[in-house]
Design a protein around this motif. Sequence first.
Motif, PDB file in Angstrom:
ATOM      1  N   LYS A 191      -5.878 -16.960  -4.353  1.00  0.00           N
ATOM      2  CA  LYS A 191      -6.547 -15.827  -3.714  1.00  0.00           C
ATOM      3  C   LYS A 191      -7.615 -16.293  -2.730  1.00  0.00           C
ATOM      4  O   LYS A 191      -7.920 -15.599  -1.760  1.00  0.00           O
TER       5      LYS A 191
ATOM      6  N   GLU B 220       0.827  -1.213   0.000  1.00  0.00           N
ATOM      7  CA  GLU B 220       0.000   0.000   0.000  1.00  0.00           C
ATOM      8  C   GLU B 220       0.855   1.253   0.000  1.00  0.00           C
ATOM      9  O   GLU B 220       0.561   2.222  -0.718  1.00  0.00           O
TER      10      GLU B 220
ATOM     11  N   ASP C 248      -0.855  -5.803  -9.225  1.00  0.00           N
ATOM     12  CA  ASP C 248      -0.766  -6.919 -10.167  1.00  0.00           C
ATOM     13  C   ASP C 248      -0.531  -8.196  -9.370  1.00  0.00           C
ATOM     14  O   ASP C 248       0.541  -8.389  -8.808  1.00  0.00           O
ATOM     15  N   ARG C 249      -1.533  -9.056  -9.280  1.00  0.00           N
ATOM     16  CA  ARG C 249      -1.434 -10.281  -8.479  1.00  0.00           C
ATOM     17  C   ARG C 249      -1.107 -11.457  -9.390  1.00  0.00           C
ATOM     18  O   ARG C 249      -1.836 -11.737 -10.354  1.00  0.00           O
TER      19      ARG C 249
ATOM     20  N   ASP D 266      -6.671 -16.174   0.869  1.00  0.00           N
ATOM     21  CA  ASP D 266      -6.239 -14.883   1.421  1.00  0.00           C
ATOM     22  C   ASP D 266      -7.005 -14.521   2.684  1.00  0.00           C
ATOM     23  O   ASP D 266      -8.226 -14.707   2.757  1.00  0.00           O
TER      24      ASP D 266
ATOM     25  N   LYS E 228      -6.839  -8.676   2.182  1.00  0.00           N
ATOM     26  CA  LYS E 228      -7.272  -8.318   0.845  1.00  0.00           C
ATOM     27  C   LYS E 228      -6.244  -7.416   0.176  1.00  0.00           C
ATOM     28  O   LYS E 228      -5.859  -6.385   0.733  1.00  0.00           O
ATOM     29  N   SER E 229      -5.814  -7.803  -1.011  1.00  0.00           N
ATOM     30  CA  SER E 229      -4.824  -7.019  -1.739  1.00  0.00           C
ATOM     31  C   SER E 229      -5.461  -5.775  -2.343  1.00  0.00           C
ATOM     32  O   SER E 229      -6.650  -5.785  -2.688  1.00  0.00           O
ATOM     33  N   PRO E 230      -4.697  -4.689  -2.474  1.00  0.00           N
ATOM     34  CA  PRO E 230      -5.216  -3.486  -3.126  1.00  0.00           C
ATOM     35  C   PRO E 230      -5.680  -3.799  -4.549  1.00  0.00           C
ATOM     36  O   PRO E 230      -5.105  -4.666  -5.224  1.00  0.00           O
ATOM     37  N   GLU E 231      -6.707  -3.115  -4.999  1.00  0.00           N
ATOM     38  CA  GLU E 231      -7.258  -3.375  -6.333  1.00  0.00           C
ATOM     39  C   GLU E 231      -6.267  -3.031  -7.446  1.00  0.00           C
ATOM     40  O   GLU E 231      -6.286  -3.654  -8.505  1.00  0.00           O
ATOM     41  N   ASN E 232      -5.441  -2.025  -7.214  1.00  0.00           N
ATOM     42  CA  ASN E 232      -4.507  -1.584  -8.255  1.00  0.00           C
ATOM     43  C   ASN E 232      -3.148  -2.266  -8.138  1.00  0.00           C
ATOM     44  O   ASN E 232      -2.106  -1.672  -8.414  1.00  0.00           O
TER      45      ASN E 232
END
Length: 226
Positions: A43, A26, A55-56, A46, A49-53
């Motif tokens: 995922k 973040e 690249d996972r 998990d 929660k990973s940030p939406e922006n």
Amino acid sequence: MRQRIAISIESMGAGGAQMIALCLAEELIRAGFAVSLITFSEKSSDFFKSPENIDRQVIGLNSKSSNIISGFFNNVRRMYRLRKAIKTAKCRYVISFIGSQNILTIIACLGLKTKVIISERNDPSAQSLGKIWDFLRRVFYPRAYLVTANSQNAISYLANYIPKSKLVFVANQIRPSPKPKARPFKNKYFLAVGRLVPQKNYDLLIEAFAIESRGFDSISLIFLGD
């Protein structure tokens, strides 16, 4: 074009290392970097929660091996996929978390221009990864660009086989709550959160609390951990 940094971690399950990895991702995004998050676990597992922006990239292959031989070949496959993911990310730096993952990441980046920064979240002098992984840590950690640790004791131990110029102490981040919530107990208390294992030295905490809390019957010591 924004500079990209990759974060390599086994999973985003419930753990201190995962929380720090999320905080780091973040902060890097806020600082203007593009971030790739590379995990073995899907995922669906998990906790954070990973940030939406972000690249996972999910590598898979996170199941336990039945024996040493299958474990060796599974780790070779993991390194191959990890190397492919890092090359796809086209990142200048990759920051890796947790012992065995750190070793696999260093090996996966051999021959690449990507520089590996290790985030050691435990004290190697107090927690063994097993004889083989401990040996590999001594062999490959010195090849990292930087090795960070969150305690001075870990830094001192790692200095036995890593050049001091590569060692950096980085304290754990604290995330203040934006809206303080009501305490679940009326009386004041100390809260200890972590795995209930000898490494956490809760026996020392209990002894210290027993001494310092004399005369303060309204103060409690509460443990949360698995």
